[in-house]
Design a protein around this motif. Structure first.
Motif, PDB file in Angstrom:
ATOM      1  N   ALA A   1      32.233  53.073  40.866  1.00 34.69           N
ATOM      2  CA  ALA A   1      33.031  52.532  41.973  1.00 34.69           C
ATOM      3  C   ALA A   1      34.498  52.405  41.601  1.00 34.69           C
ATOM      4  CB  ALA A   1      32.475  51.170  42.393  1.00 34.69           C
ATOM      5  N   GLU A   2      34.773  52.267  40.287  1.00 37.05           N
ATOM      6  CA  GLU A   2      36.151  52.038  39.854  1.00 37.05           C
ATOM      7  C   GLU A   2      37.080  53.192  40.227  1.00 37.05           C
ATOM      8  OE1 GLU A   2      33.779  53.908  36.562  1.00 37.05           O
ATOM      9  OE2 GLU A   2      33.555  52.136  37.843  1.00 37.05           O
ATOM     10  N   LYS A   3      36.523  54.397  40.432  1.00 33.45           N
ATOM     11  CA  LYS A   3      37.397  55.527  40.768  1.00 33.45           C
ATOM     12  C   LYS A   3      37.966  55.411  42.185  1.00 33.45           C
ATOM     13  CE  LYS A   3      33.519  58.529  42.138  1.00 33.45           C
ATOM     14  NZ  LYS A   3      32.805  59.784  41.815  1.00 33.45           N
ATOM     15  N   TYR A   4      37.442  54.478  42.965  1.00 36.03           N
ATOM     16  CA  TYR A   4      37.971  54.252  44.314  1.00 36.03           C
ATOM     17  C   TYR A   4      38.856  53.007  44.382  1.00 36.03           C
ATOM     18  CZ  TYR A   4      34.306  57.594  45.552  1.00 36.03           C
ATOM     19  OH  TYR A   4      33.517  58.706  45.631  1.00 36.03           O
ATOM     20  N   SER A   5      39.142  52.424  43.233  1.00 38.10           N
ATOM     21  CA  SER A   5      39.947  51.193  43.234  1.00 38.10           C
ATOM     22  C   SER A   5      41.352  51.427  43.756  1.00 38.10           C
ATOM     23  CB  SER A   5      40.003  50.600  41.824  1.00 38.10           C
ATOM     24  OG  SER A   5      40.585  51.517  40.916  1.00 38.10           O
ATOM     25  N   TRP A   6      41.837  52.670  43.711  1.00 38.84           N
ATOM     26  CA  TRP A   6      43.177  52.963  44.230  1.00 38.84           C
ATOM     27  C   TRP A   6      43.275  52.650  45.717  1.00 38.84           C
ATOM     28  CZ3 TRP A   6      43.807  56.669  48.063  1.00 38.84           C
ATOM     29  CH2 TRP A   6      42.732  57.542  48.271  1.00 38.84           C
ATOM     30  N   ILE A   7      42.184  52.811  46.440  1.00 41.33           N
ATOM     31  CA  ILE A   7      42.204  52.519  47.876  1.00 41.33           C
ATOM     32  C   ILE A   7      42.424  51.027  48.103  1.00 41.33           C
ATOM     33  CG2 ILE A   7      40.857  52.571  50.015  1.00 41.33           C
ATOM     34  CD1 ILE A   7      39.350  54.980  48.904  1.00 41.33           C
ATOM     35  N   ILE A   8      41.671  50.199  47.370  1.00 39.55           N
ATOM     36  CA  ILE A   8      41.807  48.747  47.493  1.00 39.55           C
ATOM     37  C   ILE A   8      43.206  48.298  47.107  1.00 39.55           C
ATOM     38  CG2 ILE A   8      40.933  46.530  46.674  1.00 39.55           C
ATOM     39  CD1 ILE A   8      38.979  48.033  48.457  1.00 39.55           C
ATOM     40  N   TYR A   9      43.712  48.868  46.014  1.00 34.66           N
ATOM     41  CA  TYR A   9      45.034  48.462  45.527  1.00 34.66           C
ATOM     42  C   TYR A   9      46.129  48.818  46.529  1.00 34.66           C
ATOM     43  CZ  TYR A   9      49.023  47.844  42.466  1.00 34.66           C
ATOM     44  OH  TYR A   9      50.209  47.426  41.927  1.00 34.66           O
ATOM     45  N   ILE A  10      46.106  50.025  47.056  1.00 32.97           N
ATOM     46  CA  ILE A  10      47.134  50.447  48.013  1.00 32.97           C
ATOM     47  C   ILE A  10      47.053  49.619  49.299  1.00 32.97           C
ATOM     48  CG2 ILE A  10      47.888  52.354  49.500  1.00 32.97           C
ATOM     49  CD1 ILE A  10      47.188  54.252  47.205  1.00 32.97           C
ATOM     50  N   LEU A  11      45.836  49.314  49.750  1.00 38.50           N
ATOM     51  CA  LEU A  11      45.678  48.466  50.938  1.00 38.50           C
ATOM     52  C   LEU A  11      46.269  47.079  50.698  1.00 38.50           C
ATOM     53  CD1 LEU A  11      42.052  49.352  52.138  1.00 38.50           C
ATOM     54  CD2 LEU A  11      44.206  49.888  53.306  1.00 38.50           C
ATOM     55  N   ALA A  12      46.024  46.514  49.510  1.00 39.72           N
ATOM     56  CA  ALA A  12      46.561  45.190  49.186  1.00 39.72           C
ATOM     57  C   ALA A  12      48.080  45.205  49.143  1.00 39.72           C
ATOM     58  CB  ALA A  12      45.992  44.715  47.839  1.00 39.72           C
ATOM     59  N   VAL A  13      48.652  46.215  48.494  1.00 37.66           N
ATOM     60  CA  VAL A  13      50.114  46.339  48.409  1.00 37.66           C
ATOM     61  C   VAL A  13      50.727  46.480  49.797  1.00 37.66           C
ATOM     62  CG1 VAL A  13      51.983  47.850  47.636  1.00 37.66           C
ATOM     63  CG2 VAL A  13      50.126  47.261  46.072  1.00 37.66           C
ATOM     64  N   THR A  14      50.114  47.298  50.629  1.00 38.90           N
ATOM     65  CA  THR A  14      50.621  47.520  51.989  1.00 38.90           C
ATOM     66  C   THR A  14      50.589  46.242  52.808  1.00 38.90           C
ATOM     67  OG1 THR A  14      49.863  49.820  51.920  1.00 38.90           O
ATOM     68  CG2 THR A  14      50.309  48.872  54.091  1.00 38.90           C
ATOM     69  N   PHE A  15      49.496  45.501  52.710  1.00 39.48           N
ATOM     70  CA  PHE A  15      49.378  44.240  53.452  1.00 39.48           C
ATOM     71  C   PHE A  15      50.439  43.244  53.014  1.00 39.48           C
ATOM     72  CE2 PHE A  15      47.778  39.864  53.479  1.00 39.48           C
ATOM     73  CZ  PHE A  15      47.613  39.671  54.852  1.00 39.48           C
ATOM     74  N   ILE A  16      50.650  43.126  51.703  1.00 38.67           N
ATOM     75  CA  ILE A  16      51.609  42.147  51.179  1.00 38.67           C
ATOM     76  C   ILE A  16      53.023  42.487  51.633  1.00 38.67           C
ATOM     77  CG2 ILE A  16      52.668  41.268  49.064  1.00 38.67           C
ATOM     78  CD1 ILE A  16      49.880  41.692  47.745  1.00 38.67           C
ATOM     79  N   ILE A  17      53.408  43.743  51.517  1.00 37.70           N
ATOM     80  CA  ILE A  17      54.759  44.154  51.916  1.00 37.70           C
ATOM     81  C   ILE A  17      54.983  43.929  53.403  1.00 37.70           C
ATOM     82  CG2 ILE A  17      56.281  46.157  52.199  1.00 37.70           C
ATOM     83  CD1 ILE A  17      55.205  47.210  49.540  1.00 37.70           C
ATOM     84  N   THR A  18      54.007  44.280  54.207  1.00 39.05           N
ATOM     85  CA  THR A  18      54.129  44.101  55.658  1.00 39.05           C
ATOM     86  C   THR A  18      54.215  42.627  56.027  1.00 39.05           C
ATOM     87  OG1 THR A  18      52.857  46.133  56.019  1.00 39.05           O
ATOM     88  CG2 THR A  18      53.069  44.627  57.882  1.00 39.05           C
ATOM     89  N   ALA A  19      53.370  41.799  55.424  1.00 36.50           N
ATOM     90  CA  ALA A  19      53.332  40.374  55.754  1.00 36.50           C
ATOM     91  C   ALA A  19      54.622  39.669  55.352  1.00 36.50           C
ATOM     92  CB  ALA A  19      52.134  39.712  55.072  1.00 36.50           C
ATOM     93  N   VAL A  20      55.097  39.899  54.132  1.00 38.84           N
ATOM     94  CA  VAL A  20      56.298  39.202  53.652  1.00 38.84           C
ATOM     95  C   VAL A  20      57.539  39.697  54.390  1.00 38.84           C
ATOM     96  CG1 VAL A  20      57.714  38.652  51.647  1.00 38.84           C
ATOM     97  CG2 VAL A  20      55.237  38.827  51.406  1.00 38.84           C
TER      98      VAL A  20
END
Length: 434
Positions: free
Chosen positions: A236-255
């Motif tokens: 599953a770790e090979k898909y962690s990039w999806i989770i990370y990019i989603l988190a970064v996108t959410f944080i930038i948009t929210a702030v």
């Protein structure tokens, strides 16, 4: 540019004084002085130009004290902040560093989105004037909300993907000694090994390329985003990039949107952003110095120190803008500035691996955002249940609530600054509170 020039002069001709540009502290000091100069001296010229072109603010009648006096005040003053950030960074920073390039991209990207929004609002006002109509500011004027979100998401994807996949983005961990009193470290064969001299002793570090962040208040304070999908099973770790990019996108948009909402009183958003910038500057400095990072037992992030030039220019630009934006404001930053400020703060926090501290040091942005969400949700809920919409606050965002209660806007802004100071100090203290 100047950094590269003086590095070349030092290397080729050994010119006396050229070596000063090798010191980050020297360039950071120059950056803050240059940004202050640009914002205060050339800022006045930009304000005069905006006034000449009649790029003024249109104020809706919200029943707030002093709002009629703001009518016609030049807007789009965020250009002053952007120039005060970009020019010193381009001149004084090492542009080969990935973190510097990311922050330049973030500043320009969100600045353009905000500029388009302000420009379209101005165009709508002028079209109304040509038709002989009284222009009334509407929420639908300017860049469509969907377009703003798409732009912010696009930036989040770029920053998230770069931080995840770029090989120049890494943390370094010290390989522990064989025994507590030994200077000999565990021998490991790893191509990512590097040696740093600490107190005259060579210490071995290993570079780590993983989506890791810092958890405040926890002794074992690192969190790997891979854990969020580890329950799926092996591989599953090979898909962690999806989770990370989603988190970064959410944080930038929210702030970014939080800073945009906060920009409603003279000096409020600029002052809060400057104080947050100081806090981020401290986090950048300690995380980019392996000796201090080792003492504090926090992540050491190579090449992070170069961002000190950027953050110095950021703080200088915000403070210089306050010269004209403090009550009574001679210029407003508009979306040109507010969207960029929030995005810059979010991106810096992500790069320094302290994004989970954002709810603390960006507490003012958070509560302003929440006040709008609570107000809208409660109004719709009560309207559906009772047939009449009710409100939690006299008006949202929260700073308007206090205006309705009779507080002067300068007092509200200063108190929000004080709250931000306390939050920033507390966020920095979490480096040792575990």
């Amino acid at each position: 540019m100047l950094y590269s020039l003086f590095t070349w002069l030092k290397h080729e001709f050994n010119i006396s004084g050229a070596g000063l540009f090798q010191f980050i502290t020297f360039r950071a000091a120059l950056a803050i002085l240059l940004s202050l100069f640009i914002a205060t001296v050339y800022g006045k010229r930009i304000i005069n130009y905006l006034s000449k072109k009649q790029i003024g603010e249109t104020v809706r009648d919200l029943g707030l004290a002093g709002e009629t006096q703001k009518k016609g005040t030049p807007t789009m003053g965020g250009i002053i902040i952007l120039l005060a950030i970009l020019i010193p960074t381009l001149l004084l920073a090492d542009l080969s560093k990935v973190y510097v390039r990311l922050m330049l991209l973030c500043t320009v990207w969100l600045g353009v989105i905000g500029f388009l929004d302000d420009f379209l609002k101005l165009k709508a006002r002028r079209n109304a004037q040509k038709k002989g109509e009284n222009y009334k500011k509407k929420d639908k004027d300017g860049l469509a909300g969907t377009s703003k979100i798409i732009g912010q998401v696009g930036l989040g994807i770029i920053i998230g993907a770069t931080l995840y996949f770029n090989q120049n983005v890494a943390m370094e961990r010290e390989v522990l000694p064989l025994s507590p009193n030994s200077t000999e470290v565990v021998k490991v064969n790893n191509p990512n090994e590097v040696i740093h001299k600490v107190n005259g002793v060579d210490r071995k570090y290993v570079r780590v390329h993983q989506p890791i962040t810092t958890i405040p208040f926890v002794k074992d304070h690192e969190f790997n985003y891979t854990r969020l999908i580890s329950w799926i099973g092996p591989g599953a770790e090979k898909y962690s990039w999806i989770i990370y990019i989603l988190a970064v996108t959410f944080i930038i948009t929210a702030v970014s949107n939080g800073a945009n909402i906060t920009d409603g009183l003279d000096g409020l958003a600029a002052g809060v952003s400057a104080l947050i910038g100081v806090g981020l500057g401290i986090l950048i400095y300690v995380s980019g110095n392996y000796q201090i990072a080792g003492y504090l037992n926090i992540m050491y992030i190579p090449n992070l120190g170069e961002l000190s030039i950027f953050i110095s220019a950021f703080v200088g630009g915000c403070v210089g803008f306050l010269w004209y934006n403090a009550y009574p404001a001679q210029v407003f930053m508009g979306d040109t500035g507010s969207l960029a400020l929030g995005g810059i703060i979010a991106s810096l926090a992500i790069i320094v691996r302290k994004e989970l501290l954002i709810p603390i040091f960006c507490g003012v942005f958070l509560i302003e955002n929440l006040s709008v969400i609570i107000q809208v949700f409660y109004f719709k809920y009560t309207k559906k249940k009772y047939g009449e919409g009710r409100r939690v606050f006299l008006m949202s965002p929260l700073h308007h609530h206090y205006q309705k209660k009779g507080f002067h806007e300068s007092k509200i802004a200063i108190r929000f600054w004080i709250i931000t100071v306390l939050l920033v100090v507390f966020a920095i203290a979490t480096l040792k509170i575990r």
